[in-house]
Design an enzyme around this catalytic site. Structure first.
Site, short mmCIF file in Angstrom:
data_model
loop_
_atom_site.label_atom_id
_atom_site.label_comp_id
_atom_site.label_asym_id
_atom_site.label_seq_id
_atom_site.Cartn_x
_atom_site.Cartn_y
_atom_site.Cartn_z
N PHE A 43 0.81 -1.22 0.00
CA PHE A 43 0.00 0.00 0.00
C PHE A 43 0.85 1.27 0.00
CE2 PHE A 43 -0.02 -1.87 4.31
CZ PHE A 43 0.66 -0.90 5.02
N GLY A 46 1.25 3.66 -3.21
CA GLY A 46 0.32 4.72 -3.58
C GLY A 46 -0.16 5.57 -2.43
N HIS A 47 0.32 5.32 -1.22
CA HIS A 47 -0.19 6.06 -0.05
C HIS A 47 0.96 6.45 0.86
CE1 HIS A 47 -2.74 6.86 3.52
NE2 HIS A 47 -3.69 7.03 2.63
N PHE A 48 1.61 7.44 0.71
CA PHE A 48 1.65 8.37 -0.41
C PHE A 48 3.06 8.32 -0.97
CE2 PHE A 48 -1.33 10.20 2.73
CZ PHE A 48 -2.49 10.24 1.98
N VAL A 53 2.57 6.62 4.42
CA VAL A 53 1.74 6.63 5.63
C VAL A 53 0.80 5.43 5.54
CG1 VAL A 53 -0.04 7.89 6.91
CG2 VAL A 53 1.83 9.15 5.83
#
Length: 143
Positions: A43, A46-48, A53
Site C-alpha cells: 500500500f 500509492g499512499h503516499f 503513511v
C-alpha cells in the site's frame, strides 16, 4: 500466537494479513497483537509516494484481525470453521501517522459478548504513544 496459529484462526493472507503475532492472549478478555510496518508493504506504493503513511482503514483492519483472533481462540472448538465478520466501527480516532519502521502494538479488549455478537475496544500504539483507537462490533458466523 505465532503467524501460523494466527493463520489457522483467521482466513486472511498476504497481502491482507495485517497482524504478525499475538503476544498476549487472555481468553474471553483481551489480546495484544503486533504489526511490524515495513517499507515493503504494497500500500505504500500509492499512499503516499515520497511520504509513506499507513492508511487508517488498514490500521482499523489490524485491530479487527487481532480482535478476530481473540474471538476464535476464545471459542475454541466451537470456533472451528467460523468467520468473524466486522459489523460496525464507532468512535475511530487517528492520533498520528504510522510509517515504515513502526511497530504497532494493538490492544483489544472485549466489552461484551451476546450470542454471536461481540463488542470490543481497540487501541493501537507505537512506542507507547496512541496512534489510533476505536470500538468495533463483530458477528461470528459460518462462511
Amino acid at each position: 500466537m505465532d503467524i501460523g496459529r494466527i493463520m489457522r484462526a483467521i482466513p486472511h493472507r498476504y497481502p491482507f494479513l495485517l497482524v504478525d503475532r499475538i503476544v498476549e492472549l487472555r481468553l474471553g478478555e483481551s489480546a495484544v497483537g503486533i504489526k511490524n510496518v515495513t517499507a515493503n508493504e504494497n500500500f505504500f506504493q500509492g499512499h503516499f509516494p515520497g511520504h509513506p503513511v499507513m492508511p487508517g482503514v488498514l490500521i482499523i483492519e489490524s485491530m479487527a484481525q487481532t480482535a478476530a483472533a481473540l474471538v476464535v481462540e476464545t471459542l475454541g472448538q466451537a470456533g472451528t470453521g467460523k468467520l468473524v465478520y466486522f459489523m460496525s466501527i464507532d468512535e475511530a480516532k487517528f492520533r498520528r501517522p504510522v510509517v515504515p519502521g513502526d511497530q504497532m502494538r494493538i490492544q483489544v479488549t472485549k466489552q461484551r459478548a451476546r450470542g454471536t455478537v461481540w463488542r470490543l475496544s481497540a487501541v493501537a500504539r507505537v512506542d507507547g504513544v496512541v496512534v489510533a483507537e476505536a470500538t468495533c462490533s463483530a458477528m461470528i458466523r459460518d462462511p
